[in-house]
Structure formats: C-alpha cells, structure tokens
Design a protein around this motif. Structure first.
Motif, PDB file in Angstrom:
ATOM      1  N   ALA A 192      -7.116   7.117   9.199  1.00  0.00           N
ATOM      2  CA  ALA A 192      -6.128   6.156   8.696  1.00  0.00           C
ATOM      3  C   ALA A 192      -4.950   6.882   8.055  1.00  0.00           C
ATOM      4  CB  ALA A 192      -6.781   5.209   7.686  1.00  0.00           C
ATOM      5  N   LEU A 193      -5.229   7.976   7.338  1.00  0.00           N
ATOM      6  CA  LEU A 193      -4.166   8.759   6.714  1.00  0.00           C
ATOM      7  C   LEU A 193      -3.275   9.396   7.774  1.00  0.00           C
ATOM      8  CD1 LEU A 193      -2.819  10.011   4.246  1.00  0.00           C
ATOM      9  CD2 LEU A 193      -4.540  11.824   4.296  1.00  0.00           C
ATOM     10  N   PHE A 194      -3.868   9.900   8.844  1.00  0.00           N
ATOM     11  CA  PHE A 194      -3.079  10.504   9.920  1.00  0.00           C
ATOM     12  C   PHE A 194      -2.216   9.443  10.618  1.00  0.00           C
ATOM     13  CE2 PHE A 194      -5.190  14.288   9.076  1.00  0.00           C
ATOM     14  CZ  PHE A 194      -4.883  15.294   9.974  1.00  0.00           C
ATOM     15  N   ALA A 195      -2.784   8.254  10.810  1.00  0.00           N
ATOM     16  CA  ALA A 195      -2.024   7.169  11.434  1.00  0.00           C
ATOM     17  C   ALA A 195      -0.835   6.784  10.553  1.00  0.00           C
ATOM     18  CB  ALA A 195      -2.929   5.961  11.658  1.00  0.00           C
ATOM     19  N   LEU A 196      -1.062   6.693   9.248  1.00  0.00           N
ATOM     20  CA  LEU A 196       0.013   6.344   8.318  1.00  0.00           C
ATOM     21  C   LEU A 196       1.052   7.459   8.255  1.00  0.00           C
ATOM     22  CD1 LEU A 196       1.139   4.341   6.267  1.00  0.00           C
ATOM     23  CD2 LEU A 196      -0.281   5.437   4.510  1.00  0.00           C
ATOM     24  N   THR A 197       0.601   8.697   8.373  1.00  0.00           N
ATOM     25  CA  THR A 197       1.537   9.832   8.388  1.00  0.00           C
ATOM     26  C   THR A 197       2.545   9.689   9.518  1.00  0.00           C
ATOM     27  OG1 THR A 197      -0.119  11.324   7.438  1.00  0.00           O
ATOM     28  CG2 THR A 197       1.722  12.339   8.619  1.00  0.00           C
TER      29      THR A 197
ATOM     30  N   SER B 151       0.813  -1.216   0.000  1.00  0.00           N
ATOM     31  CA  SER B 151       0.000   0.000   0.000  1.00  0.00           C
ATOM     32  C   SER B 151       0.844   1.263   0.000  1.00  0.00           C
ATOM     33  CB  SER B 151      -0.928   0.006   1.231  1.00  0.00           C
ATOM     34  OG  SER B 151      -1.865  -1.034   1.167  1.00  0.00           O
ATOM     35  N   VAL B 152       1.984   1.218   0.687  1.00  0.00           N
ATOM     36  CA  VAL B 152       2.816   2.411   0.824  1.00  0.00           C
ATOM     37  C   VAL B 152       3.903   2.491  -0.248  1.00  0.00           C
ATOM     38  CG1 VAL B 152       2.458   2.656   3.306  1.00  0.00           C
ATOM     39  CG2 VAL B 152       4.290   1.174   2.469  1.00  0.00           C
ATOM     40  N   PHE B 153       3.912   1.542  -1.193  1.00  0.00           N
ATOM     41  CA  PHE B 153       4.998   1.510  -2.182  1.00  0.00           C
ATOM     42  C   PHE B 153       5.139   2.816  -2.968  1.00  0.00           C
ATOM     43  CE2 PHE B 153       6.705   0.582  -6.419  1.00  0.00           C
ATOM     44  CZ  PHE B 153       7.941   0.039  -6.065  1.00  0.00           C
ATOM     45  N   PRO B 154       4.055   3.428  -3.454  1.00  0.00           N
ATOM     46  CA  PRO B 154       4.222   4.696  -4.195  1.00  0.00           C
ATOM     47  C   PRO B 154       4.895   5.783  -3.363  1.00  0.00           C
ATOM     48  CG  PRO B 154       2.013   3.817  -4.515  1.00  0.00           C
ATOM     49  CD  PRO B 154       2.638   3.005  -3.427  1.00  0.00           C
TER      50      PRO B 154
ATOM     51  N   LEU C  45       1.349  11.091   0.180  1.00  0.00           N
ATOM     52  CA  LEU C  45       0.298  10.531   1.038  1.00  0.00           C
ATOM     53  C   LEU C  45      -1.077  11.066   0.643  1.00  0.00           C
ATOM     54  CD1 LEU C  45       2.048  10.581   4.544  1.00  0.00           C
ATOM     55  CD2 LEU C  45       1.108   8.563   3.397  1.00  0.00           C
ATOM     56  N   ASN C  46      -1.156  12.355   0.386  1.00  0.00           N
ATOM     57  CA  ASN C  46      -2.446  12.950   0.021  1.00  0.00           C
ATOM     58  C   ASN C  46      -2.833  12.639  -1.417  1.00  0.00           C
ATOM     59  OD1 ASN C  46      -3.565  14.813   2.312  1.00  0.00           O
ATOM     60  ND2 ASN C  46      -1.334  15.110   2.333  1.00  0.00           N
ATOM     61  N   LEU C  47      -1.834  12.410  -2.264  1.00  0.00           N
ATOM     62  CA  LEU C  47      -2.112  12.062  -3.657  1.00  0.00           C
ATOM     63  C   LEU C  47      -2.625  10.620  -3.773  1.00  0.00           C
ATOM     64  CD1 LEU C  47      -1.921  12.934  -6.655  1.00  0.00           C
ATOM     65  CD2 LEU C  47       0.404  11.991  -6.658  1.00  0.00           C
ATOM     66  N   VAL C  48      -2.005   9.719  -3.023  1.00  0.00           N
ATOM     67  CA  VAL C  48      -2.332   8.290  -3.121  1.00  0.00           C
ATOM     68  C   VAL C  48      -3.547   7.923  -2.269  1.00  0.00           C
ATOM     69  CG1 VAL C  48      -1.474   5.950  -2.703  1.00  0.00           C
ATOM     70  CG2 VAL C  48       0.055   7.692  -3.662  1.00  0.00           C
ATOM     71  N   PHE C  49      -3.639   8.523  -1.072  1.00  0.00           N
ATOM     72  CA  PHE C  49      -4.709   8.131  -0.147  1.00  0.00           C
ATOM     73  C   PHE C  49      -5.777   9.215  -0.008  1.00  0.00           C
ATOM     74  CE2 PHE C  49      -0.843   5.901   1.119  1.00  0.00           C
ATOM     75  CZ  PHE C  49      -1.284   4.587   1.100  1.00  0.00           C
TER      76      PHE C  49
END
Length: 620
Positions: free
Chosen positions: A561-566, A197-200, A616-620
């Motif tokens: 989820a985006l904030f957690a991944l950040t 999921s985080v590859f990009p 992160l904002n572009l992909v998610f």
C-alpha cells in the motif's frame, strides 16, 4: 524479475521522446509548436512498416476534446467571468493590502490560497482561476508576473497531494488497490485510504514549496528583464527619459488643524509647484479633483512633484508621507490610472484656450504635468503653466484614470497617443450571476459523479448565457497556445504506454534494483513515477506503475500500500519541464522558458522527493 525485450516500435518511441525533450530544452521552436510537430510526426510514422499501431490516427486529435483540455478551456472562461464582474479585482486588492509590495509575503498569500483550493479542486482549475488575480496584483505592486506565477503554479500542483480528491492519480488509487487485491494473496491485502490520509504528506510538501520560494525565490525565479532585454522601460522610465519628469506618486497625509485647510487645490499647486492628482477625505477618494476644491482635514493627498518640491512641501506644513500607496492603492494603481500622452490635433475646439478655461481636470479627468511643444517641454513649475493656450500639435503629458482616457478616445478635440492601458468594461451588475454559476460548477464537481469538464462547462455556459461574458470575450479569454500544447502531447503519452515502452523502462529499472534495500527500491519507484509524469499523463503513469510497484513491494518484503501511494504522490512531482497542465497554463502569461522550469523546477523536484519519501515513511 525477468527483463522485457526491446522492440523496434519501442526504439522509435524512445527516439521520439528524445526528440521531444531536445525541442523543449533547446527551444528552437516554441513549445506549443514543438508539441504540434511531435503529434504530426507520430501520425506520419504510422505509414512505416511495423509502426502501424504506434498511434491510432483516427483518434490522433482526440486530445483537443479530452476531459483535461476541455476543463482548462471552461475554467479559463469562468475565471474571466469572475474577473469581469470585479471579484478577482477585489481579491487582488485584499492581497495587495495585506501583502503590500513585499514579494515574499505576496507569494505566501497567493500560493497558500491556491494550494488549499487545489486540495479539493483540480489544480489546473485553481491555477486558472487565480491567473487574473496574479495579473492584477502584479500591476498594483509592480512585481513581475514571472516572480509570482511559478510559485502559485507549483503550490497548485503540491496542494493536490493534501487530500484523496486533490489529483486524478489519488482519486484513482483506491480503485486500483481494490482491483489489485483480487489478484494477490490474503496476507498482502491492502486497505483503501481515507479522504485526509495523505494530508500530513501534502501539507509538508506545500510548506516546503512556500519556504523554497520565500528563501530561494530571488535566485531561481526569472525576471522580465531576463526575457525582454535591458531595453524594456516602464511608463515612469519612459516619461522621465522623454520629458525629464518624475511621475512617482507621493501619498501625503494632512492632519487636523493643518494650515493647508481652507486653501484650494489650485492655491497649493501654484505655491509649491506640484500636481495633486487625487484626494482622500472621509473614506472617499476623488481622482483629478477640480482646482477650486477646498481642502479639508484629515485628508490624504496623492501628489506628483520632483524630490525638492515634495520635501519642501512636507517640511513647511509638518506632513508625513506613506512608504507606498495605502489609501490610493485601489484607485491609482497601475490597473486603474497612470500617466498618458494626449495630442491637440488641428481643428480641435480647444486650440487657443487654456487649461483653466476648459476645466481640464473637472471636465476631462486630466491632471496636467507638462506640455511638449516644438521640441520644448513646459512643466508645472512655470508660473504661467495653467494659462498656456493650446496650439495644434501640443502633446499634453498628464495623470489620468484609465476610464477617463477611454472616454477621451471618442473626443475629436483630443488624440490619445497612449494605447497600452487597461480598457476595462467591468460588469458589477452581473456579479450575482457569475457567483451563482461558479457555485453551481463547484457543487457539481464536489457532490456529483459528472465529468470535471462537463461540470465546468455548466458554469462557463451559464456565464455566457447570462451575458457575464459575450461569446467573443469567452474565446479571447482562452490561452490557445496552452490548449494546443496539452492536446498535442496526449498522443505521445499514449504511444509511450501502448507500445510497451513505459513498461519496458519500468522493468529495466526495477530489474536492476532487484535485491536492493527497501528504501532504495521505494525511492527508485518515486523517481520512475516522476519521470513518467513528465512524458505521459499522470493517470497513465499511475495505472502503469501501481501494479508494478505493488508486486515489487511484495517480492522485496515491503508495504504494498505504501509503494502504491508512493506512485500516486510522485506523479505530482512534475516541475522540471512544462508538460504538466498547470505549468503549461502559466508558461505564456509568465513569459517563461523551459530553462526557467529546469532551474527552479530541478531543485523543487529534489525537495519533493526528499520530503515526500520522509513523510510517507514517517506517517505510514
């Protein structure tokens, strides 16, 4: 939000943090010494009233047995085992051949390779494995380690963001999400992330790191001269200054039909006042060829001579010269051969004999360049050079393979003056065992739930038991200053978290940002995670900040989820000071100072924030 109160214990921890950063930045003592002082200080502070629980003194030294520290020790031993069997030398030879001596190309080759490896293996393990490779590439190409190690280290850290198993925070993230889902409403439930999921995001960060060093590396990377002073001399500089000799090796190609064919090495050397230190013919290289060797073609010659002699030689026979060492890179590189000084001692059996009589090249592997006697240097261009008889005290300046010099150290007819050369004891017969236990360790990491340290120790112990390395060699392969640096900083991270200081800092920042636009709050969370990962473990920072970030996102109307991944991604943004395991690992071998990390790492930190937030904002 409601801001937390500041306690006396928190004030003390903030003071210790400031003291630690001051020691690191000013470098009044070495960073590993600074880390030990901070650990001791924390232990002593528990004697004061109100600070009894600052750290648990019974576990103050547990860091030396922590998973991270033991993993580093094990992977260093595994790397040394692979190096001793010649694996790393082969990889270094390939990198040198493909990259040549071009700094940017070699940086891209090494750093991208390590970045890919660290996407499925702990980044410190990938960096430690490639330390011997970088060392050998540095020796072969003449590029300082300080120009190569930092890009490799940074890309090892960046590579950990390409998959969900590349770094501890990303491994931990899905478990944290599942845990948090149990305490928030259904409308805010978060999906876990897939392996790629985080590859990009990760690939963009690695590409940014590579471009950064390729474009700006010449400005931000330190050189050896900056650290060692302008007086530092290479071997060639020393020989030139001491004896007035040019020890540069010229690689000259002899084509089919050349007039040189049929002449002996001795004939050519005497006619043109040069020294042929190696020949390459029919795919084989012959260092220090005997003087009666008859030249055949097509061949390649490695020649030491002054500029005028080599130019005259090339013009006379229409020969071409390579821009660097192509055919001889593997056999005459600085890790395999070089110029040495050898003295004829009183009582030597060679006194009164000439170089021709004792067959100096054929028997001893020495290609003579000059003899220094009584304050006078006699060089190859003198007609009687080969017939000079040795006297006690003569200093022979010669080009030699290092393995020949190792043998000569045991010969009482010579005293080897040159001591700083590789005393390698390669064990190619142990290659199978080394690869087997490396594969076992890697398989255990990828396909079992065993702790990383145990997986790596299986490989290290296997190499020791099968005598790929002796136990003493295993001890010597460990960078103990790195071990003490990391182990001594672990109590500081625990004090920051246990005392509530980390939570207080996070709450203060988020309290100030309450009501700001979503992107500002997200960027602030990323900056906060970046700061915490510099002063405490990235796992600790993740555990602390992910719940806070999720709650902030819910309150502000953002994607939890985006904030957690950040948070999980930003805990890899650790370039500013050498507290990350990888940075601590490369600091000693690279001869880096904290200011070097601040200079190169400061810009990398900003680039990381911009690129990660954008992706992160572009992909998610």
């Amino acid at each position: 939000m409601e801001a937390l109160g500041l306690t006396f214990e928190m004030l003390v921890v903030l003071g210790v943090l400031a003291f630690t950063i001051m020691l690191f930045v000013t470098e009044v003592v070495r960073v590993d010494v600074a880390a030990i002082l901070v650990m001791v200080l924390l232990g002593c502070l528990t004697m004061l009233p109100g600070l009894e629980n600052l750290v648990d003194v019974r576990h103050l030294f547990d860091g030396f047995g922590s998973n991270a520290v033991v993993s580093i020790i094990a992977v260093m031993i595994i790397g040394a085992g692979l190096d001793r069997t010649g694996v790393m030398s082969t990889v270094a030879a390939w990198i040198s051949k493909v990259g040549g001596a071009t700094e940017s190309r070699i940086i891209v080759l090494i750093s991208s390779t390590v970045g890919v490896i660290s996407s499925f293996m702990q980044n410190v393990g990938a960096a430690a494995l490639f330390l011997p490779v970088v060392n050998r590439v540095s020796v072969r190409t003449g590029l300082p380690m300080s120009r190569l190690l930092m890009p490799m280290g940074f890309c090892a850290i960046l590579g950990g963001t390409m998959t969900m198993v590349g770094s501890s925070p990303l491994i931990l993230l899905n478990d944290l999400i599942l845990s948090i889902n149990g305490s928030i409403g259904e409308e805010f439930q978060m999906e876990t992330f897939e392996l790629l999921s985080v590859f990009p995001v990760g690939i963009a960060l690695v590409a940014t790191g590579l471009l950064y060093f390729v474009i700006f590396g010449r400005f931000v990377l330190p050189t050896v001269a900056e650290h060692e002073g302008a007086s530092a001399q290479s071997t060639l500089d020393y020989v030139n200054a001491t004896y007035g000799l040019d020890g540069t090796i010229h690689e000259v190609r002899v084509p089919l039909g050349s007039l040189l064919v049929g002449h002996t090495i001795d004939d050519i050397q005497q006619a043109f006042e040069l020294q042929i230190v190696a020949t390459h013919f029919q795919g084989r290289t012959y260092p220090a060829p005997p003087r009666d060797t008859v030249l055949e073609a097509p061949a390649v010659l490695a020649i030491i001579a002054d500029h005028q002699a080599i130019e005259e030689f090339k013009i006379s026979f229409g020969l071409t010269e390579s821009t660097g060492l192509d055919e001889f890179a593997a056999t005459l590189g600085a890790d395999k051969a070089g110029i040495a000084e050898v003295v004829i001692p009183p009582g030597s059996g060679n006194i009164g004999k000439s170089m021709r009589e004792i067959w100096l090249r054929k028997v001893y592997g020495l290609s003579p360049i000059a003899i220094h006697r009584g304050g006078e240097t006699m060089q190859r261009d003198e007609a009687s050079f080969g017939d000079l008889t040795f006297q006690a005290g003569d200093t022979l300046v010669c080009h030699t393979p290092w393995e020949a010099l190792v043998r000569l150290e045991k010969d009482r007819d010579f005293v080897v003056v040159t001591t700083e050369f590789p005393h390698e004891d390669l064990r190619p017969k142990k290659l199978g065992w080394a690869l087997l236990f490396f594969a076992i360790a890697l398989s255990l990491i990828l396909f079992t739930d065993l702790r990383l340290s145990l997986c790596l120790l299986v490989g290290a112990a296997g190499m020791i038991v099968t005598q790929v390395l002796s136990i003493d060699e295993a001890y010597e392969s460990v960078s103990w200053n790195t071990v003490f640096l990391l182990a001594s900083l672990i109590p500081l991270g625990q004090a920051v978290q246990v005392s509530g200081t980390a939570e207080w800092i996070a709450n203060q920042v988020l309290f100030v940002l309450d009501g700001m636009p979503i992107w500002v709050i997200q960027a602030s969370v990323a900056v906060l995670a970046t700061f915490f990962t510099l002063v405490m473990s990235n796992v600790g920072a993740t555990v602390l900040l992910v719940p806070l970030a999720v709650n902030i996102a819910i309150g502000a109307g953002g994607n939890p989820a985006l904030f957690a991944l950040t948070v999980a991604i930003s805990t890899s943004n650790s370039f500013l000071i050498p507290t990350h395991q990888v940075n601590a690992l490369i600091m000693g071998p690279g001869g880096y100072r904290v200011t070097d990390f601040m200079r190169a790492g400061g810009i990398m930190t900003l680039l990381f924030l911009v690129v990660s937030m954008g992706m992160l904002n572009l992909v998610f």
